[in-house]
Design an enzyme around this catalytic site. Structure first.
Site, PDB file in Angstrom:
ATOM      1  N   LYS A  23       0.846  -1.210   0.000  1.00  0.00           N
ATOM      2  CA  LYS A  23       0.000   0.000   0.000  1.00  0.00           C
ATOM      3  C   LYS A  23       0.877   1.253   0.000  1.00  0.00           C
ATOM      4  CE  LYS A  23      -1.559   1.534   4.159  1.00  0.00           C
ATOM      5  NZ  LYS A  23      -1.188   2.916   4.505  1.00  0.00           N
ATOM      6  N   ASN A  24       1.898   1.249   0.854  1.00  0.00           N
ATOM      7  CA  ASN A  24       2.694   2.469   1.024  1.00  0.00           C
ATOM      8  C   ASN A  24       3.676   2.703  -0.124  1.00  0.00           C
ATOM      9  OD1 ASN A  24       1.242   3.124   3.249  1.00  0.00           O
ATOM     10  ND2 ASN A  24       2.776   2.415   4.733  1.00  0.00           N
ATOM     11  N   ARG A  94      -4.394  10.895   4.759  1.00  0.00           N
ATOM     12  CA  ARG A  94      -3.155  11.624   5.024  1.00  0.00           C
ATOM     13  C   ARG A  94      -2.208  11.584   3.832  1.00  0.00           C
ATOM     14  NH1 ARG A  94       0.163  13.951   8.772  1.00  0.00           N
ATOM     15  NH2 ARG A  94       2.207  13.358   8.016  1.00  0.00           N
ATOM     16  N   CYS A 118      -4.367  12.759  12.226  1.00  0.00           N
ATOM     17  CA  CYS A 118      -3.647  11.528  12.528  1.00  0.00           C
ATOM     18  C   CYS A 118      -3.997  11.053  13.931  1.00  0.00           C
ATOM     19  CB  CYS A 118      -2.158  11.802  12.417  1.00  0.00           C
ATOM     20  SG  CYS A 118      -1.195  10.350  12.771  1.00  0.00           S
ATOM     21  N   ARG A 123       1.529  13.865  13.987  1.00  0.00           N
ATOM     22  CA  ARG A 123       2.239  14.036  12.717  1.00  0.00           C
ATOM     23  C   ARG A 123       1.742  15.272  12.003  1.00  0.00           C
ATOM     24  NH1 ARG A 123       1.766   8.923   8.986  1.00  0.00           N
ATOM     25  NH2 ARG A 123      -0.247   8.793   9.997  1.00  0.00           N
ATOM     26  N   ASP A 311       5.030   0.130  12.187  1.00  0.00           N
ATOM     27  CA  ASP A 311       3.759  -0.438  11.730  1.00  0.00           C
ATOM     28  C   ASP A 311       3.571  -1.884  12.207  1.00  0.00           C
ATOM     29  OD1 ASP A 311       3.146   1.960  10.569  1.00  0.00           O
ATOM     30  OD2 ASP A 311       3.712   1.389   8.542  1.00  0.00           O
ATOM     31  N   ARG A 405      -8.371  -0.347   5.355  1.00  0.00           N
ATOM     32  CA  ARG A 405      -7.566   0.698   4.706  1.00  0.00           C
ATOM     33  C   ARG A 405      -6.277   0.104   4.132  1.00  0.00           C
ATOM     34  NH1 ARG A 405      -5.570   4.318   8.808  1.00  0.00           N
ATOM     35  NH2 ARG A 405      -4.136   4.659   7.099  1.00  0.00           N
TER      36      ARG A 405
END
Ligand code: EPZ
Length: 424
Positions: A23-24, A94, A118, A123, A311, A405
């Site tokens: 995802k990131n 975000r 957040c 953040r 994470d 998500r």
């Protein structure tokens, strides 16, 4: 009422699970497609809520997105209208801040809504804005919107030092500099695997990037970047989550498409503490055989990559509750990421939060199912799902959407491993 997971714990967990695309990595790569008017094809895109939201913001700006099956998209951004960046959707995500760097190269001035709040810490977008200011951008902060402008003729310096090892700020700056036709050295760059994947994509578009994956990155941009085709790297956080799930439930699980070399310290820590794991690097497979010995972790130190990722902090906490003795969890990055550990105490775990960055988890604890566990954030939610799978009895977890998500079809994939989980 928000969607809930109902999980009957204690079932045997066994079988094969495939790790999906990161995802990131997908989020900045989707943003990077605005650097060109040519089509870009991206495959192995995970079908998760955050990615859908990112694509929908791009579509609102006028990006044309063609889907091929579940995991590939072709994106072409010919005529973009960045007014859409003022919409509420930007606030929900975000990662929408990732559009800022690449759009500045195209429009010179971008005004957008502040990206989503957040829940896991304070953040801000300060690291991004400071970096853009240091590159010569003019930043204006309003109540609802902010804008950054690079007046015609701005000549950015040839070196830039970030304020901290920020993942998305590194990505924003790398995308921005990929369109500046000279070499810029970026120092204090974050080095996560998703940054390395973005660098590969930008290189395919025509930029020359050296050092991605270290804290010093040299970016040689070109004025006109071209379309590119790219397969998103497997998600090391998803692989790590499944690994901790398999060990916590003492399962026999085969994790396929696992980016093993990106999990060095996670694997070393687990193996040193008696986790029964087989690694097959050639085939990217991790296999677990019945959990972790009753040893004491002593300390789980969270750090930016290549440290143990924040994470995975909550999921390590769940595992620590299954091992003997006290484990100190040191989370220097976020100051509000112990929510899942607090919820875990409702299930019978013994946890002492020492301060916003340190917690002690005492084990082993027998976890029991509870109706009324609240999920606050994506990764904490995944950890609480693991806890519920370990626990005896039924657990009802509220706010299931958070987990969606970032984990594709989590219910279907865990059911295939024998988990008794449903979403209502
Ligand atoms: C990215 O967020 C990820 N998001 C996050 O993923 C991840 O938790 C985070 O990096 C850290 O790995 C995406 O990639 C889209 P940061 P980002 O700026 O870039 C502090 C998920 O669940 N910090 O790297 O917004 C910093 O102040 C999530 O997928 C230090 O203190 O995060 C901030 O509070 C959520 N010192 C926090 O860490 C440092 O040297 C994260 O910062 C670096 C960071």
């Amino acid at each position: 009422m928000s969607a809930r997971f109902i999980i009957k714990g204690g079932k045997k967990i066994a079988g094969t699970i495939d790790v999906r695309g990161s995802k990131n990595a997908a989020l900045p790569i989707i943003a990077a497609t605005v650097l060109t008017e040519e089509p870009c094809r991206i495959s192995n895109v995970p079908r998760v809520l955050d990615v859908e939201r990112m694509l929908s913001i791009l579509e609102r700006m006028g990006g044309v997105i063609k889907r091929e099956g579940n995991h590939a998209v072709t994106i072409q951004n010919k005529n973009l209208d960045i007014e859409a960046l003022k919409s509420d959707t930007v606030k929900q995500l975000r990662a929408s801040i990732l559009f800022l760097g690449p759009l500045l190269t195209r429009f010179g001035k971008v005004t957008m809504r502040y990206p989503g709040g957040c829940k896991i810490g304070a953040r801000s977008i300060d690291t991004h804005l400071t970096a853009l200011r240091d590159l010569g951008g003019h930043v204006r902060l309003g109540r609802k919107y902010f804008s950054v402008e690079f007046p015609e003729g701005t000549s950015p310096p040839s070196a830039l030092t970030l304020k901290e090892f920020s993942v998305t700020a590194t990505e924003n700056v790398m995308m921005f500099l990929s369109s500046i036709p000279r070499t810029t050295c970026l120092k204090i760059a974050a080095s996560e695997p998703h940054i390395q994947d973005l660098a590969k994509f930008l290189s395919k578009m025509g930029a020359r990037i050296r050092g991605a994956g270290t804290s010093n990155v040299a970016i040689k941009g070109v004025r006109t970047l071209s379309g590119a085709s790219h397969r998103i790297v497997s998600d090391y956080i998803e692989a790590g989550t499944f690994l901790l799930l398999a060990l916590g439930t003492r399962g026999n699980v085969r994790i396929k498409n696992a980016p093993i070399s990106q999990l060095d310290l996670v694997l070393k820590t687990l193996i040193a503490n008696g986790a029964r794991i087989n690694l097959n690097e050639r085939e990217s497979v991790i296999e677990t055989r019945g959990g972790i010995e009753d040893r004491d972790f002593t300390k789980i130190q969270i750090l930016p990559y290549p440290g143990i990722p924040t994470d995975l902090q909550s999921a390590f906490g769940v595992l620590a509750a299954q091992t003997k003795g006290a484990t100190l969890i040191h989370e220097p990055l976020y100051e509000n990421r112990f929510h899942a550990l607090k919820e875990l105490t409702k299930m019978g775990a013994r946890v002492k939060i020492l301060d916003p960055h340190r917690a002690l988890v005492y084990g082993p604890s027998k976890l029991k199912g509870v109706n009324g566990i609240t999920i606050q954030d994506l990764r904490g939610g995944a950890a609480l799902v693991i806890a519920a799978l370990i626990a005896r009895g039924t657990t009802i977890l509220y706010n299931a959407k958070e987990v969606e998500r970032g984990y594709e079809d989590i219910v279907g994939r865990l059911r295939a491993l024998g988990a008794d989980i449903e979403k209502v």
